[in-house]
Design a protein around this motif. Structure first.
Motif, PDB file in Angstrom:
ATOM      1  N   ASP A  29     -81.214 -39.315  27.035  1.00  8.97           N
ATOM      2  CA  ASP A  29     -81.903 -38.035  27.151  1.00  8.97           C
ATOM      3  C   ASP A  29     -83.355 -38.265  27.549  1.00  8.97           C
ATOM      4  O   ASP A  29     -84.074 -39.014  26.884  1.00  8.97           O
ATOM      5  CB  ASP A  29     -81.821 -37.320  25.798  1.00  8.97           C
ATOM      6  CG  ASP A  29     -82.583 -36.011  25.816  1.00  8.97           C
ATOM      7  OD1 ASP A  29     -82.215 -35.131  26.618  1.00  8.97           O
ATOM      8  OD2 ASP A  29     -83.543 -35.885  25.045  1.00  8.97           O
ATOM      9  N   LYS A  31     -86.072 -36.431  27.467  1.00  7.86           N
ATOM     10  CA  LYS A  31     -87.118 -36.036  26.506  1.00  7.86           C
ATOM     11  C   LYS A  31     -87.196 -37.041  25.354  1.00  7.86           C
ATOM     12  O   LYS A  31     -88.271 -37.361  24.877  1.00  7.86           O
ATOM     13  CB  LYS A  31     -86.856 -34.637  25.970  1.00  7.86           C
ATOM     14  CG  LYS A  31     -87.139 -33.569  27.004  1.00  7.86           C
ATOM     15  CD  LYS A  31     -87.019 -32.176  26.403  1.00  7.86           C
ATOM     16  CE  LYS A  31     -87.277 -31.108  27.457  1.00  7.86           C
ATOM     17  NZ  LYS A  31     -86.220 -31.029  28.463  1.00  7.86           N
ATOM     18  N   ILE A  34     -89.116 -40.082  26.562  1.00  6.20           N
ATOM     19  CA  ILE A  34     -90.567 -39.833  26.590  1.00  6.20           C
ATOM     20  C   ILE A  34     -91.121 -39.884  25.163  1.00  6.20           C
ATOM     21  O   ILE A  34     -92.129 -40.548  24.896  1.00  6.20           O
ATOM     22  CB  ILE A  34     -90.899 -38.460  27.223  1.00  6.20           C
ATOM     23  CG1 ILE A  34     -90.407 -38.397  28.673  1.00  6.20           C
ATOM     24  CG2 ILE A  34     -92.409 -38.209  27.179  1.00  6.20           C
ATOM     25  CD1 ILE A  34     -90.455 -36.997  29.282  1.00  6.20           C
ATOM     26  N   SER A  35     -90.457 -39.194  24.247  1.00  2.00           N
ATOM     27  CA  SER A  35     -90.926 -39.164  22.848  1.00  2.00           C
ATOM     28  C   SER A  35     -90.896 -40.548  22.229  1.00  2.00           C
ATOM     29  O   SER A  35     -91.800 -40.914  21.474  1.00  2.00           O
ATOM     30  CB  SER A  35     -90.047 -38.238  22.006  1.00  2.00           C
ATOM     31  OG  SER A  35     -90.021 -36.953  22.564  1.00  2.00           O
ATOM     32  N   SER A  86     -95.774 -34.907  30.020  1.00  2.00           N
ATOM     33  CA  SER A  86     -96.001 -34.285  28.710  1.00  2.00           C
ATOM     34  C   SER A  86     -95.547 -32.831  28.664  1.00  2.00           C
ATOM     35  O   SER A  86     -95.063 -32.361  27.647  1.00  2.00           O
ATOM     36  CB  SER A  86     -97.469 -34.387  28.314  1.00  2.00           C
ATOM     37  OG  SER A  86     -98.259 -33.712  29.273  1.00  2.00           O
ATOM     38  N   GLU A  88     -93.001 -31.649  29.917  1.00  2.00           N
ATOM     39  CA  GLU A  88     -91.549 -31.630  29.739  1.00  2.00           C
ATOM     40  C   GLU A  88     -91.181 -31.507  28.270  1.00  2.00           C
ATOM     41  O   GLU A  88     -90.180 -30.916  27.928  1.00  2.00           O
ATOM     42  CB  GLU A  88     -90.934 -32.930  30.278  1.00  2.00           C
ATOM     43  CG  GLU A  88     -90.973 -33.025  31.778  1.00  2.00           C
ATOM     44  CD  GLU A  88     -90.149 -31.948  32.453  1.00  2.00           C
ATOM     45  OE1 GLU A  88     -88.955 -31.842  32.140  1.00  2.00           O
ATOM     46  OE2 GLU A  88     -90.702 -31.198  33.254  1.00  2.00           O
ATOM     47  N   ILE A  89     -91.990 -32.123  27.414  1.00  2.00           N
ATOM     48  CA  ILE A  89     -91.675 -32.098  25.986  1.00  2.00           C
ATOM     49  C   ILE A  89     -92.076 -30.748  25.403  1.00  2.00           C
ATOM     50  O   ILE A  89     -91.353 -30.144  24.636  1.00  2.00           O
ATOM     51  CB  ILE A  89     -92.413 -33.228  25.229  1.00  2.00           C
ATOM     52  CG1 ILE A  89     -92.031 -34.568  25.839  1.00  2.00           C
ATOM     53  CG2 ILE A  89     -92.052 -33.196  23.760  1.00  2.00           C
ATOM     54  CD1 ILE A  89     -92.749 -35.734  25.233  1.00  2.00           C
ATOM     55  N   MET A  92     -89.596 -26.731  26.889  1.00  2.00           N
ATOM     56  CA  MET A  92     -88.180 -27.086  26.988  1.00  2.00           C
ATOM     57  C   MET A  92     -87.497 -26.370  28.153  1.00  2.00           C
ATOM     58  O   MET A  92     -86.554 -26.867  28.729  1.00  2.00           O
ATOM     59  CB  MET A  92     -87.449 -26.744  25.688  1.00  2.00           C
ATOM     60  CG  MET A  92     -87.877 -27.619  24.533  1.00  2.00           C
ATOM     61  SD  MET A  92     -87.748 -29.385  24.899  1.00  2.00           S
ATOM     62  CE  MET A  92     -87.036 -29.968  23.396  1.00  2.00           C
ATOM     63  N   ASN A  95     -87.720 -26.820  33.535  1.00  2.00           N
ATOM     64  CA  ASN A  95     -88.045 -28.220  33.818  1.00  2.00           C
ATOM     65  C   ASN A  95     -88.629 -28.392  35.208  1.00  2.00           C
ATOM     66  O   ASN A  95     -88.040 -27.963  36.184  1.00  2.00           O
ATOM     67  CB  ASN A  95     -86.793 -29.094  33.701  1.00  2.00           C
ATOM     68  CG  ASN A  95     -86.351 -29.247  32.260  1.00  2.00           C
ATOM     69  OD1 ASN A  95     -87.113 -28.947  31.349  1.00  2.00           O
ATOM     70  ND2 ASN A  95     -85.138 -29.695  32.063  1.00  2.00           N
ATOM     71  N   PRO A  99     -84.331 -34.676  35.086  1.00  3.03           N
ATOM     72  CA  PRO A  99     -84.242 -35.786  34.132  1.00  3.03           C
ATOM     73  C   PRO A  99     -84.048 -37.133  34.823  1.00  3.03           C
ATOM     74  O   PRO A  99     -84.596 -38.144  34.382  1.00  3.03           O
ATOM     75  CB  PRO A  99     -83.025 -35.430  33.280  1.00  3.03           C
ATOM     76  CG  PRO A  99     -82.952 -33.945  33.345  1.00  3.03           C
ATOM     77  CD  PRO A  99     -83.454 -33.562  34.698  1.00  3.03           C
TER      78      PRO A  99
END
Length: 126
Positions: A29, A31, A34-35, A86, A88-89, A92, A95, A99
């Motif tokens: 995923d 997101k 990134i996190s 950033s 993107e997070i 939600m 987009n 991805p």
């Protein structure tokens, strides 16, 4: 010592990046990727630990600067991912980036960062 625990934290980041890399290659995923990168940098204070770890490197300024360059480059490679994506997070919906594009960019960044950290490790005493 502070510099030894700094190195231990950098090694943890390095190992964790391998898992993130595998996650990306398994079409993880975007997101979460990134996190994950963001929390690695924060939780392990990568930038501060790179600086602290330089105490273990040769006292010679040129050598120390080269080590610092590799460590800082790794931080910047990883920082780019969440600076670039950033929104993107936070957002939600709607987009802006597919991805697939996020994962491709993240994979390059993670590989670059791991390569820089490998170079950094060569400066520490065995």
């Amino acid at each position: 010592s502070k510099s030894v625990s700094a190195v231990e934290n950098i090694v943890r980041v390095y190992k964790s990046l391998k898992y993130i890399e595998e996650d990306i290659e398994n079409k993880g995923d975007a997101k979460a990727v990134i996190s994950g990168i963001k929390s690695l940098l924060k939780n392990y204070n990568l930038r501060d630990n790179v600086i602290a770890s330089l105490e273990l490197v040769s006292k010679e300024k040129a050598i120390r600067n080269e080590a610092k360059f590799h460590g800082t480059s790794a931080v910047e490679d990883l920082s780019q991912v969440f600076e670039y994506f950033s929104d993107e997070i936070d957002n939600m919906s709607g987009n802006k980036f597919p991805p697939r594009q996020i994962l491709a960019f993240s994979l390059d960044a993670v590989k670059a960062a791991r390569s820089e950290l490998e170079k950094l490790f060569t400066f520490y005493p065995a």
